[in-house]
Design a protein around this motif. Sequence first.
Motif, mmCIF file in Angstrom:
data_model
loop_
_atom_site.group_PDB
_atom_site.id
_atom_site.type_symbol
_atom_site.label_atom_id
_atom_site.label_comp_id
_atom_site.label_asym_id
_atom_site.label_seq_id
_atom_site.Cartn_x
_atom_site.Cartn_y
_atom_site.Cartn_z
ATOM 1 N N LEU A 183 35.604 50.912 67.891
ATOM 2 C CA LEU A 183 34.827 50.603 69.104
ATOM 3 C C LEU A 183 35.753 50.369 70.295
ATOM 4 O O LEU A 183 35.482 50.813 71.408
ATOM 5 C CB LEU A 183 33.951 49.367 68.871
ATOM 6 N N ALA A 184 36.873 49.694 70.060
ATOM 7 C CA ALA A 184 37.805 49.406 71.152
ATOM 8 C C ALA A 184 38.464 50.684 71.682
ATOM 9 O O ALA A 184 38.769 50.784 72.867
ATOM 10 C CB ALA A 184 38.874 48.423 70.668
ATOM 11 N N GLU A 185 38.656 51.669 70.797
ATOM 12 C CA GLU A 185 39.314 52.914 71.213
ATOM 13 C C GLU A 185 38.454 53.691 72.203
ATOM 14 O O GLU A 185 38.977 54.328 73.115
ATOM 15 C CB GLU A 185 39.599 53.789 69.980
ATOM 16 N N GLY A 186 37.150 53.676 71.983
ATOM 17 C CA GLY A 186 36.234 54.340 72.905
ATOM 18 C C GLY A 186 36.189 55.863 72.797
ATOM 19 O O GLY A 186 35.756 56.542 73.712
ATOM 20 N N HIS A 187 36.639 56.417 71.665
ATOM 21 C CA HIS A 187 36.627 57.880 71.516
ATOM 22 C C HIS A 187 35.460 58.362 70.657
ATOM 23 O O HIS A 187 35.358 59.552 70.360
ATOM 24 C CB HIS A 187 37.918 58.357 70.849
ATOM 25 N N THR A 188 34.585 57.436 70.254
ATOM 26 C CA THR A 188 33.567 57.781 69.266
ATOM 27 C C THR A 188 32.181 57.700 69.896
ATOM 28 O O THR A 188 31.792 56.648 70.407
ATOM 29 C CB THR A 188 33.662 56.813 68.071
ATOM 30 N N HIS A 189 31.461 58.829 69.893
ATOM 31 C CA HIS A 189 30.180 58.871 70.595
ATOM 32 C C HIS A 189 29.040 59.444 69.762
ATOM 33 O O HIS A 189 27.921 59.540 70.249
ATOM 34 C CB HIS A 189 30.335 59.695 71.885
ATOM 35 N N SER A 190 29.325 59.889 68.547
ATOM 36 C CA SER A 190 28.259 60.512 67.757
ATOM 37 C C SER A 190 28.408 60.101 66.295
ATOM 38 O O SER A 190 29.431 59.565 65.878
ATOM 39 C CB SER A 190 28.352 62.043 67.846
ATOM 40 N N ARG A 191 27.375 60.395 65.541
ATOM 41 C CA ARG A 191 27.387 60.116 64.111
ATOM 42 C C ARG A 191 28.547 60.863 63.418
ATOM 43 O O ARG A 191 29.265 60.295 62.602
ATOM 44 C CB ARG A 191 26.046 60.570 63.525
ATOM 45 N N ALA A 192 28.727 62.134 63.777
ATOM 46 C CA ALA A 192 29.808 62.923 63.167
ATOM 47 C C ALA A 192 31.163 62.293 63.495
ATOM 48 O O ALA A 192 32.064 62.256 62.655
ATOM 49 C CB ALA A 192 29.755 64.370 63.655
ATOM 50 N N GLN A 252 37.115 69.239 65.275
ATOM 51 C CA GLN A 252 37.724 68.420 64.215
ATOM 52 C C GLN A 252 36.831 67.248 63.796
ATOM 53 O O GLN A 252 37.217 66.469 62.927
ATOM 54 C CB GLN A 252 39.100 67.887 64.653
ATOM 55 N N SER A 253 35.637 67.126 64.412
ATOM 56 C CA SER A 253 34.728 66.064 63.991
ATOM 57 C C SER A 253 33.634 66.575 63.082
ATOM 58 O O SER A 253 33.466 66.085 61.974
ATOM 59 C CB SER A 253 34.091 65.380 65.208
ATOM 60 N N ASP A 254 32.882 67.588 63.542
ATOM 61 C CA ASP A 254 31.756 68.009 62.692
ATOM 62 C C ASP A 254 32.186 69.004 61.607
ATOM 63 O O ASP A 254 31.445 69.224 60.652
ATOM 64 C CB ASP A 254 30.590 68.555 63.531
ATOM 65 N N LYS A 255 33.402 69.588 61.764
ATOM 66 C CA LYS A 255 34.018 70.419 60.719
ATOM 67 C C LYS A 255 33.303 71.743 60.448
ATOM 68 O O LYS A 255 33.698 72.473 59.550
ATOM 69 C CB LYS A 255 34.118 69.676 59.371
#
Lengths: 168, 336
Positions: A121-130, B330-333
Amino acid sequence: MDQFASSRIPISLTVNGQRHQLAIEPWVTLLDLLRERLSLTGAKKGCDQGQCGACTVLIDGQRINSCLQLAVTRDGAEITTIEGLADDGQLHPLQASFIKHDAFQCGYCTPGQICSAAGLLAEGHTHSRAEIREHMSGNLCRCGAYTNIADAIEDVMQSRAAMKEAAE
Amino acid sequence: MNRYDYVRPDTVADAITALANPDARALAGGTNLVDLMKYDVARPALVVDINRLPLKSIEVSGDKLRVGALVSNSDLAWHPDVQARWPLLASAILAGASPQLRNAATTGGNLLQRTRCYYFYDPSTACNKRAPGSGCSAIGGVNRIHAILGASSACIAVHPSDMCVALAVLGATVEVEGPQGQREIPFAEFHRLPGDMPERDNTLQQGELITAVAIPAPQFGSHFTYLKLRDRLSYAFALVSVAAALQIENGTIKDARIALGGVAHKPWRDVEAEQSLRGQAPEPRVFEAVAQLILRDAKGQGENDFKIELATRAIARALAQAAAGMPQNQSDKVIQ
Protein backbone atom coordinates in the motif's frame (compact mmCIF):
# COMPACT_ATOMS: atom_id res chain seq x y z
CA MET A 1 36.19 2.49 7.55
CA ASP A 2 34.67 0.72 10.52
CA GLN A 3 36.87 -2.22 11.50
CA PHE A 4 35.69 -4.50 14.26
CA ALA A 5 38.20 -6.30 16.44
CA SER A 6 35.55 -8.03 18.49
CA SER A 7 33.10 -10.51 16.98
CA ARG A 8 30.27 -8.51 18.54
CA ILE A 9 29.50 -5.34 16.68
CA PRO A 10 27.64 -2.45 18.26
CA ILE A 11 24.50 -1.44 16.37
CA SER A 12 21.45 0.65 17.02
CA LEU A 13 18.00 -0.35 15.76
CA THR A 14 14.62 1.24 16.29
CA VAL A 15 12.09 -1.57 16.42
CA ASN A 16 8.40 -0.68 16.57
CA GLY A 17 9.34 2.77 17.84
CA GLN A 18 11.66 1.53 20.55
CA ARG A 19 15.37 2.17 20.24
CA HIS A 20 17.76 -0.71 21.02
CA GLN A 21 21.54 -0.56 21.46
CA LEU A 22 22.81 -4.04 20.67
CA ALA A 23 26.10 -5.88 20.29
CA ILE A 24 25.68 -8.50 17.65
CA GLU A 25 27.77 -11.05 15.74
CA PRO A 26 27.99 -10.24 12.01
CA TRP A 27 26.41 -13.55 10.98
CA VAL A 28 23.13 -12.97 12.85
CA THR A 29 20.20 -12.30 10.55
CA LEU A 30 17.68 -9.61 11.32
CA LEU A 31 15.03 -12.32 11.65
CA ASP A 32 17.00 -14.20 14.30
CA LEU A 33 17.76 -10.96 16.11
CA LEU A 34 14.06 -10.05 16.25
CA ARG A 35 12.92 -13.50 17.33
CA GLU A 36 15.72 -14.74 19.57
CA ARG A 37 17.12 -11.58 21.15
CA LEU A 38 14.18 -9.17 21.14
CA SER A 39 11.51 -11.85 21.64
CA LEU A 40 9.45 -10.51 18.75
CA THR A 41 8.23 -13.81 17.35
CA GLY A 42 5.61 -12.35 15.00
CA ALA A 43 7.93 -12.50 11.99
CA LYS A 44 8.15 -16.20 11.18
CA LYS A 45 11.03 -18.38 10.08
CA GLY A 46 9.38 -20.30 7.28
CA CYS A 47 11.97 -21.30 4.68
CA ASP A 48 14.85 -19.10 5.93
CA GLN A 49 15.87 -18.76 2.26
CA GLY A 50 13.91 -15.81 0.93
CA GLN A 51 11.38 -18.03 -0.79
CA CYS A 52 8.25 -17.86 1.37
CA GLY A 53 7.92 -14.31 2.73
CA ALA A 54 6.84 -15.36 6.25
CA CYS A 55 9.71 -13.28 7.67
CA THR A 56 8.65 -10.05 5.91
CA VAL A 57 9.09 -6.88 7.99
CA LEU A 58 9.25 -3.21 7.09
CA ILE A 59 12.76 -1.74 7.08
CA ASP A 60 12.67 2.06 6.81
CA GLY A 61 9.15 1.59 5.45
CA GLN A 62 10.06 -0.98 2.79
CA ARG A 63 9.00 -4.62 2.94
CA ILE A 64 12.00 -6.93 3.01
CA ASN A 65 12.70 -10.59 3.81
CA SER A 66 14.37 -10.32 7.22
CA CYS A 67 15.87 -13.83 6.89
CA LEU A 68 18.27 -12.62 4.20
CA GLN A 69 19.39 -9.46 5.99
CA LEU A 70 22.40 -9.55 8.26
CA ALA A 71 21.40 -7.38 11.21
CA VAL A 72 24.72 -5.49 11.23
CA THR A 73 24.07 -4.20 7.72
CA ARG A 74 20.92 -2.45 8.98
CA ASP A 75 22.60 -0.45 11.74
CA GLY A 76 20.52 2.68 12.34
CA ALA A 77 17.38 1.40 10.58
CA GLU A 78 13.76 1.66 11.68
CA ILE A 79 12.08 -1.72 11.72
CA THR A 80 8.36 -2.37 11.93
CA THR A 81 7.15 -5.88 12.64
CA ILE A 82 3.59 -7.19 12.92
CA GLU A 83 3.76 -6.38 16.65
CA GLY A 84 4.21 -2.70 15.77
CA LEU A 85 1.42 -2.24 13.22
CA ALA A 86 -1.47 -1.70 15.63
CA ASP A 87 -1.84 1.88 16.81
CA ASP A 88 -2.43 2.20 20.54
CA GLY A 89 -4.52 -0.95 20.71
CA GLN A 90 -6.38 -0.10 17.50
CA LEU A 91 -5.84 -2.77 14.85
CA HIS A 92 -4.17 -1.67 11.63
CA PRO A 93 -6.81 -1.58 8.86
CA LEU A 94 -5.11 -4.54 7.20
CA GLN A 95 -5.26 -6.56 10.41
CA ALA A 96 -8.97 -5.78 10.75
CA SER A 97 -9.56 -6.61 7.09
CA PHE A 98 -7.74 -9.96 7.34
CA ILE A 99 -10.09 -10.87 10.21
CA LYS A 100 -13.16 -9.60 8.36
CA HIS A 101 -12.30 -11.60 5.22
CA ASP A 102 -11.07 -14.70 7.06
CA ALA A 103 -7.79 -14.30 5.17
CA PHE A 104 -5.95 -17.16 6.80
CA GLN A 105 -6.27 -20.71 7.94
CA CYS A 106 -3.28 -21.80 10.05
CA GLY A 107 -2.05 -18.22 10.36
CA TYR A 108 1.66 -18.94 10.06
CA CYS A 109 2.16 -16.78 6.97
CA THR A 110 -0.19 -14.04 8.20
CA PRO A 111 2.33 -11.66 9.89
CA GLY A 112 4.42 -11.71 6.71
CA GLN A 113 1.34 -11.31 4.51
CA ILE A 114 0.14 -8.28 6.49
CA CYS A 115 3.57 -6.59 6.66
CA SER A 116 3.97 -7.23 2.94
CA ALA A 117 0.53 -5.76 2.22
CA ALA A 118 1.42 -2.69 4.32
CA GLY A 119 4.52 -2.26 2.16
CA LEU A 120 2.45 -2.75 -0.99
CA LEU A 121 0.00 0.00 0.00
CA ALA A 122 2.83 2.40 0.83
CA GLU A 123 4.51 1.76 -2.54
CA GLY A 124 1.45 2.95 -4.43
CA HIS A 125 2.07 0.83 -7.55
CA THR A 126 -0.91 -1.49 -7.08
CA HIS A 127 -4.28 -0.60 -8.57
CA SER A 128 -6.01 -3.82 -9.61
CA ARG A 129 -6.76 -7.32 -8.45
CA ALA A 130 -4.17 -8.75 -10.88
CA GLU A 131 -1.59 -6.34 -9.50
CA ILE A 132 -2.42 -7.33 -5.91
CA ARG A 133 -1.82 -10.97 -6.80
CA GLU A 134 1.42 -10.16 -8.61
CA HIS A 135 2.72 -7.76 -5.96
CA MET A 136 1.89 -10.22 -3.17
CA SER A 137 3.63 -13.10 -4.96
CA GLY A 138 6.51 -12.99 -2.49
CA ASN A 139 4.26 -14.34 0.25
CA LEU A 140 3.30 -17.99 0.06
CA CYS A 141 0.31 -19.42 1.91
CA ARG A 142 0.46 -23.19 2.16
CA CYS A 143 -3.17 -23.32 3.28
CA GLY A 144 -4.15 -21.60 0.05
CA ALA A 145 -6.04 -18.65 1.52
CA TYR A 146 -5.01 -16.48 -1.42
CA THR A 147 -8.52 -15.55 -2.51
CA ASN A 148 -9.41 -14.13 0.88
CA ILE A 149 -5.98 -12.52 1.32
CA ALA A 150 -6.46 -10.68 -1.97
CA ASP A 151 -10.01 -9.72 -0.86
CA ALA A 152 -8.71 -8.32 2.42
CA ILE A 153 -6.05 -6.21 0.72
CA GLU A 154 -8.38 -5.07 -2.05
CA ASP A 155 -10.90 -3.92 0.57
CA VAL A 156 -8.34 -1.70 2.31
CA MET A 157 -6.94 -0.46 -1.01
CA GLN A 158 -10.40 0.55 -2.20
CA SER A 159 -11.40 2.28 1.02
CA ARG A 160 -8.13 4.24 0.99
CA ALA A 161 -8.69 5.24 -2.62
CA ALA A 162 -12.23 6.34 -1.74
CA MET A 163 -10.96 8.35 1.23
CA LYS A 164 -8.32 9.97 -0.97
CA GLU A 165 -10.93 10.84 -3.57
CA ALA A 166 -13.23 12.33 -0.93
CA ALA A 167 -10.39 14.46 0.39
CA GLU A 168 -9.61 15.90 -3.07
CA MET B 1 26.93 -20.17 8.25
CA ASN B 2 30.70 -20.00 8.77
CA ARG B 3 32.27 -17.38 11.04
CA TYR B 4 33.92 -14.40 9.37
CA ASP B 5 35.30 -10.95 9.97
CA TYR B 6 33.26 -7.94 8.97
CA VAL B 7 34.21 -4.47 7.76
CA ARG B 8 32.08 -1.58 6.66
CA PRO B 9 33.99 0.81 4.39
CA ASP B 10 32.72 4.31 3.58
CA THR B 11 34.65 4.80 0.35
CA VAL B 12 35.16 2.77 -2.82
CA ALA B 13 38.93 2.98 -2.28
CA ASP B 14 38.64 1.41 1.18
CA ALA B 15 36.31 -1.29 -0.17
CA ILE B 16 38.79 -2.18 -2.91
CA THR B 17 41.57 -2.39 -0.34
CA ALA B 18 39.50 -4.78 1.76
CA LEU B 19 38.50 -6.84 -1.29
CA ALA B 20 42.17 -7.49 -2.11
CA ASN B 21 41.82 -10.41 0.31
CA PRO B 22 40.93 -13.34 -2.02
CA ASP B 23 38.64 -14.77 0.68
CA ALA B 24 36.69 -11.52 1.02
CA ARG B 25 33.21 -11.08 -0.43
CA ALA B 26 31.39 -7.83 -1.02
CA LEU B 27 27.93 -7.79 0.56
CA ALA B 28 25.19 -5.46 -0.73
CA GLY B 29 21.50 -6.45 -0.59
CA GLY B 30 22.36 -9.91 0.69
CA THR B 31 19.59 -11.68 -1.19
CA ASN B 32 21.99 -14.11 -2.85
CA LEU B 33 25.20 -14.06 -0.78
CA VAL B 34 23.48 -14.55 2.60
CA ASP B 35 21.48 -17.40 1.10
CA LEU B 36 24.67 -19.02 -0.24
CA MET B 37 26.41 -18.57 3.12
CA LYS B 38 23.54 -20.38 4.85
CA TYR B 39 24.05 -23.31 2.48
CA ASP B 40 27.82 -23.26 3.13
CA VAL B 41 28.31 -22.69 -0.59
CA ALA B 42 29.92 -19.31 0.11
CA ARG B 43 32.35 -19.33 3.03
CA PRO B 44 33.99 -15.92 3.10
CA ALA B 45 36.73 -15.14 5.63
CA LEU B 46 35.84 -11.47 5.42
CA VAL B 47 32.51 -9.85 4.59
CA VAL B 48 32.89 -6.35 3.18
CA ASP B 49 29.60 -4.53 3.75
CA ILE B 50 29.52 -2.06 0.85
CA ASN B 51 26.11 -0.57 1.67
CA ARG B 52 27.60 2.73 2.79
CA LEU B 53 29.44 3.42 -0.44
CA PRO B 54 28.15 6.39 -2.43
CA LEU B 55 26.84 4.25 -5.31
CA LYS B 56 23.11 4.79 -4.90
CA SER B 57 22.21 7.38 -7.52
CA ILE B 58 20.26 7.08 -10.76
CA GLU B 59 21.50 9.70 -13.22
CA VAL B 60 19.92 10.55 -16.54
CA SER B 61 22.07 12.77 -18.68
CA GLY B 62 21.05 13.29 -22.27
CA ASP B 63 20.62 9.88 -23.80
CA LYS B 64 22.34 7.90 -21.07
CA LEU B 65 21.09 6.25 -17.92
CA ARG B 66 23.73 5.63 -15.29
CA VAL B 67 22.73 3.39 -12.40
CA GLY B 68 24.85 3.17 -9.27
CA ALA B 69 25.74 -0.37 -8.24
CA LEU B 70 23.78 -0.08 -4.98
CA VAL B 71 20.50 1.13 -6.53
CA SER B 72 17.82 -1.38 -5.56
CA ASN B 73 15.94 -3.31 -8.22
CA SER B 74 12.71 -1.64 -7.05
CA ASP B 75 14.07 1.90 -7.16
CA LEU B 76 15.40 1.28 -10.65
CA ALA B 77 12.29 -0.37 -12.05
CA TRP B 78 9.89 2.27 -10.68
CA HIS B 79 12.04 5.32 -11.44
CA PRO B 80 9.89 7.64 -13.60
CA ASP B 81 12.58 8.07 -16.28
CA VAL B 82 13.19 4.33 -16.43
CA GLN B 83 9.46 3.66 -16.72
CA ALA B 84 9.16 6.24 -19.50
CA ARG B 85 12.37 5.77 -21.50
CA TRP B 86 13.79 2.34 -20.56
CA PRO B 87 10.54 0.35 -20.14
CA LEU B 88 12.18 -2.89 -21.32
CA LEU B 89 14.55 -2.66 -18.36
CA ALA B 90 11.69 -1.95 -15.94
CA SER B 91 9.64 -4.80 -17.36
CA ALA B 92 12.45 -7.35 -17.04
CA ILE B 93 13.24 -6.31 -13.46
CA LEU B 94 9.57 -6.55 -12.44
CA ALA B 95 9.37 -10.04 -13.97
CA GLY B 96 11.98 -11.25 -11.50
CA ALA B 97 11.90 -12.30 -7.85
CA SER B 98 9.32 -10.70 -5.51
CA PRO B 99 8.75 -7.12 -4.32
CA GLN B 100 10.50 -7.87 -1.01
CA LEU B 101 13.57 -9.25 -2.76
CA ARG B 102 13.60 -6.40 -5.28
CA ASN B 103 13.56 -3.91 -2.40
CA ALA B 104 16.79 -5.41 -1.07
CA ALA B 105 18.55 -6.65 -4.21
CA THR B 106 20.93 -4.25 -5.94
CA THR B 107 21.96 -3.54 -9.51
CA GLY B 108 25.53 -4.77 -9.03
CA GLY B 109 24.33 -7.79 -7.09
CA ASN B 110 21.91 -8.74 -9.84
CA LEU B 111 24.82 -9.01 -12.30
CA LEU B 112 26.83 -11.06 -9.80
CA GLN B 113 24.14 -13.49 -8.66
CA ARG B 114 25.14 -17.12 -8.90
CA THR B 115 23.34 -19.89 -10.72
CA ARG B 116 20.33 -21.62 -9.17
CA CYS B 117 21.56 -25.08 -10.24
CA TYR B 118 20.43 -27.49 -7.48
CA TYR B 119 23.84 -29.15 -7.35
CA PHE B 120 25.71 -25.87 -7.02
CA TYR B 121 23.57 -25.26 -3.91
CA ASP B 122 24.23 -28.69 -2.42
CA PRO B 123 27.77 -29.12 -1.03
CA SER B 124 27.24 -32.88 -0.71
CA THR B 125 27.30 -33.23 -4.52
CA ALA B 126 29.96 -32.75 -7.19
CA CYS B 127 29.93 -29.36 -8.89
CA ASN B 128 32.71 -27.83 -10.93
CA LYS B 129 31.40 -24.33 -10.31
CA ARG B 130 31.44 -24.72 -6.52
CA ALA B 131 34.39 -27.13 -6.24
CA PRO B 132 36.47 -27.00 -9.44
CA GLY B 133 37.50 -30.43 -10.68
CA SER B 134 34.85 -32.33 -8.71
CA GLY B 135 32.63 -32.98 -11.72
CA CYS B 136 29.14 -31.95 -12.83
CA SER B 137 26.21 -33.72 -11.20
CA ALA B 138 23.68 -31.99 -13.44
CA ILE B 139 24.96 -33.77 -16.56
CA GLY B 140 22.96 -36.97 -16.45
CA GLY B 141 21.20 -35.76 -13.32
CA VAL B 142 18.16 -33.60 -12.65
CA ASN B 143 18.55 -30.93 -15.30
CA ARG B 144 15.13 -29.54 -16.18
CA ILE B 145 16.30 -25.95 -15.58
CA HIS B 146 19.69 -26.25 -17.26
CA ALA B 147 21.41 -24.86 -20.34
CA ILE B 148 20.64 -25.69 -23.95
CA LEU B 149 23.16 -23.26 -25.46
CA GLY B 150 26.86 -22.63 -24.83
CA ALA B 151 27.27 -25.30 -22.15
CA SER B 152 30.44 -27.33 -21.68
CA SER B 153 31.31 -30.81 -20.44
CA ALA B 154 32.25 -29.13 -17.16
CA CYS B 155 29.05 -27.17 -16.49
CA ILE B 156 25.52 -26.81 -17.80
CA ALA B 157 24.35 -24.14 -15.34
CA VAL B 158 22.38 -21.07 -16.42
CA HIS B 159 22.55 -17.46 -15.29
CA PRO B 160 19.26 -16.76 -13.52
CA SER B 161 18.85 -12.99 -14.02
CA ASP B 162 15.96 -11.30 -15.80
CA MET B 163 17.43 -7.79 -15.60
CA CYS B 164 20.62 -8.92 -17.32
CA VAL B 165 18.68 -10.21 -20.31
CA ALA B 166 17.30 -6.72 -20.85
CA LEU B 167 20.73 -5.16 -20.28
CA ALA B 168 22.14 -7.43 -22.99
CA VAL B 169 19.59 -6.10 -25.48
CA LEU B 170 20.08 -2.51 -24.34
CA GLY B 171 23.83 -2.62 -24.94
CA ALA B 172 24.79 -1.65 -21.39
CA THR B 173 28.29 -1.01 -20.11
CA VAL B 174 29.50 -2.20 -16.71
CA GLU B 175 31.72 0.29 -14.87
CA VAL B 176 34.17 -1.31 -12.47
CA GLU B 177 36.94 -0.15 -10.20
CA GLY B 178 39.77 -2.23 -8.80
CA PRO B 179 43.40 -2.22 -7.72
CA GLN B 180 44.40 -1.26 -11.29
CA GLY B 181 41.94 1.63 -11.48
CA GLN B 182 38.70 2.04 -13.39
CA ARG B 183 37.56 0.28 -16.54
CA GLU B 184 34.40 -0.29 -18.55
CA ILE B 185 33.22 -3.71 -19.69
CA PRO B 186 30.71 -4.02 -22.57
CA PHE B 187 27.77 -6.05 -21.29
CA ALA B 188 28.28 -8.89 -23.79
CA GLU B 189 31.79 -9.38 -22.38
CA PHE B 190 30.81 -9.23 -18.72
CA HIS B 191 29.35 -12.70 -18.23
CA ARG B 192 31.19 -15.66 -19.73
CA LEU B 193 30.48 -19.18 -20.94
CA PRO B 194 31.59 -21.97 -18.60
CA GLY B 195 34.23 -23.66 -20.80
CA ASP B 196 36.69 -25.41 -18.50
CA MET B 197 36.48 -22.68 -15.82
CA PRO B 198 32.84 -22.71 -14.69
CA GLU B 199 33.87 -21.33 -11.30
CA ARG B 200 34.22 -18.00 -13.10
CA ASP B 201 30.81 -16.49 -13.89
CA ASN B 202 32.18 -13.25 -15.30
CA THR B 203 35.26 -11.35 -16.36
CA LEU B 204 35.74 -9.27 -13.21
CA GLN B 205 39.30 -9.46 -11.94
CA GLN B 206 40.27 -10.23 -8.35
CA GLY B 207 39.43 -7.26 -6.15
CA GLU B 208 37.31 -5.41 -8.71
CA LEU B 209 34.00 -3.89 -7.68
CA ILE B 210 31.09 -2.92 -9.94
CA THR B 211 30.42 0.79 -9.39
CA ALA B 212 27.71 1.47 -11.99
CA VAL B 213 25.89 0.25 -15.07
CA ALA B 214 25.48 2.69 -17.96
CA ILE B 215 22.71 2.21 -20.49
CA PRO B 216 22.20 4.14 -23.73
CA ALA B 217 18.71 5.29 -24.74
CA PRO B 218 16.89 2.65 -26.75
CA GLN B 219 16.08 3.33 -30.41
CA PHE B 220 13.13 0.97 -30.74
CA GLY B 221 10.23 3.00 -29.31
CA SER B 222 7.37 0.75 -28.26
CA HIS B 223 8.63 -2.22 -30.31
CA PHE B 224 9.96 -4.28 -27.43
CA THR B 225 8.94 -6.96 -24.97
CA TYR B 226 10.19 -9.11 -22.14
CA LEU B 227 8.52 -12.50 -22.26
CA LYS B 228 9.28 -14.85 -19.37
CA LEU B 229 8.10 -18.46 -19.20
CA ARG B 230 8.34 -20.39 -15.94
CA ASP B 231 6.77 -23.20 -13.94
CA ARG B 232 4.45 -20.86 -12.04
CA LEU B 233 3.11 -17.47 -13.01
CA SER B 234 5.18 -15.42 -10.62
CA TYR B 235 8.16 -15.57 -8.29
CA ALA B 236 10.05 -18.26 -10.17
CA PHE B 237 13.18 -18.30 -12.28
CA ALA B 238 12.80 -18.41 -16.04
CA LEU B 239 12.77 -21.68 -17.90
CA VAL B 240 13.12 -19.49 -20.97
CA SER B 241 12.87 -15.74 -21.26
CA VAL B 242 13.23 -13.44 -24.25
CA ALA B 243 14.01 -9.75 -24.43
CA ALA B 244 13.26 -8.56 -27.94
CA ALA B 245 13.47 -5.14 -29.58
CA LEU B 246 12.85 -4.11 -33.16
CA GLN B 247 13.54 -0.95 -35.09
CA ILE B 248 10.90 -0.84 -37.80
CA GLU B 249 10.93 1.68 -40.66
CA ASN B 250 8.48 1.78 -43.55
CA GLY B 251 7.22 -1.70 -42.77
CA THR B 252 10.62 -3.39 -42.70
CA ILE B 253 13.01 -4.29 -39.91
CA LYS B 254 15.94 -1.90 -39.74
CA ASP B 255 17.56 -3.47 -36.69
CA ALA B 256 16.76 -6.20 -34.20
CA ARG B 257 18.06 -7.30 -30.86
CA ILE B 258 17.16 -10.55 -29.12
CA ALA B 259 18.53 -11.93 -25.86
CA LEU B 260 17.54 -15.14 -24.11
CA GLY B 261 17.50 -15.87 -20.39
CA GLY B 262 17.39 -19.25 -18.64
CA VAL B 263 19.10 -21.08 -21.49
CA ALA B 264 22.83 -20.44 -21.04
CA HIS B 265 25.60 -19.48 -18.63
CA LYS B 266 25.05 -15.86 -19.72
CA PRO B 267 22.30 -13.85 -21.38
CA TRP B 268 22.38 -15.34 -24.87
CA ARG B 269 22.65 -13.11 -27.92
CA ASP B 270 23.28 -14.17 -31.50
CA VAL B 271 24.27 -11.04 -33.40
CA GLU B 272 24.47 -12.87 -36.72
CA ALA B 273 20.89 -14.06 -36.36
CA GLU B 274 19.78 -10.56 -35.34
CA GLN B 275 21.39 -9.10 -38.46
CA SER B 276 19.59 -11.63 -40.65
CA LEU B 277 16.37 -9.80 -39.81
CA ARG B 278 17.51 -6.54 -41.38
CA GLY B 279 15.44 -5.56 -44.37
CA GLN B 280 12.86 -8.25 -43.73
CA ALA B 281 9.16 -7.82 -43.10
CA PRO B 282 8.06 -8.11 -39.46
CA GLU B 283 5.89 -11.18 -39.89
CA PRO B 284 5.53 -14.65 -38.29
CA ARG B 285 7.35 -16.56 -41.06
CA VAL B 286 10.42 -14.36 -40.56
CA PHE B 287 10.26 -14.60 -36.77
CA GLU B 288 10.00 -18.39 -36.86
CA ALA B 289 12.99 -18.60 -39.18
CA VAL B 290 15.21 -16.45 -36.95
CA ALA B 291 14.12 -18.44 -33.90
CA GLN B 292 15.23 -21.66 -35.63
CA LEU B 293 18.51 -19.98 -36.50
CA ILE B 294 19.21 -18.93 -32.91
CA LEU B 295 18.52 -22.45 -31.65
CA ARG B 296 20.43 -24.20 -34.47
CA ASP B 297 23.19 -25.44 -32.14
CA ALA B 298 20.99 -26.04 -29.11
CA LYS B 299 21.59 -29.26 -27.23
CA GLY B 300 19.28 -30.73 -24.61
CA GLN B 301 20.41 -32.66 -21.54
CA GLY B 302 17.43 -34.98 -21.34
CA GLU B 303 15.03 -33.38 -18.88
CA ASN B 304 15.41 -29.96 -20.47
CA ASP B 305 14.98 -31.01 -24.10
CA PHE B 306 11.63 -29.25 -24.09
CA LYS B 307 13.40 -25.93 -23.70
CA ILE B 308 14.57 -26.02 -27.33
CA GLU B 309 11.02 -26.01 -28.67
CA LEU B 310 9.90 -23.64 -25.90
CA ALA B 311 12.66 -21.14 -26.70
CA THR B 312 11.95 -21.35 -30.44
CA ARG B 313 8.29 -20.53 -29.90
CA ALA B 314 9.06 -17.90 -27.24
CA ILE B 315 11.38 -16.00 -29.61
CA ALA B 316 8.77 -15.97 -32.37
CA ARG B 317 6.08 -14.85 -29.92
CA ALA B 318 8.28 -12.17 -28.37
CA LEU B 319 9.16 -10.77 -31.80
CA ALA B 320 5.46 -10.69 -32.70
CA GLN B 321 4.75 -8.78 -29.46
CA ALA B 322 7.58 -6.36 -30.22
CA ALA B 323 6.44 -5.85 -33.81
CA ALA B 324 2.91 -5.11 -32.60
CA GLY B 325 4.18 -2.71 -29.96
CA MET B 326 2.43 -4.87 -27.36
CA PRO B 327 4.95 -5.57 -24.59
CA GLN B 328 4.16 -8.49 -22.30
CA ASN B 329 2.10 -7.41 -19.27
CA GLN B 330 3.96 -8.56 -16.15
CA SER B 331 0.86 -8.40 -13.92
CA ASP B 332 -1.96 -10.24 -15.65
CA LYS B 333 0.49 -12.58 -17.46
CA VAL B 334 -1.86 -13.11 -20.39
CA ILE B 335 0.34 -13.87 -23.38
CA GLN B 336 -0.98 -12.06 -26.44
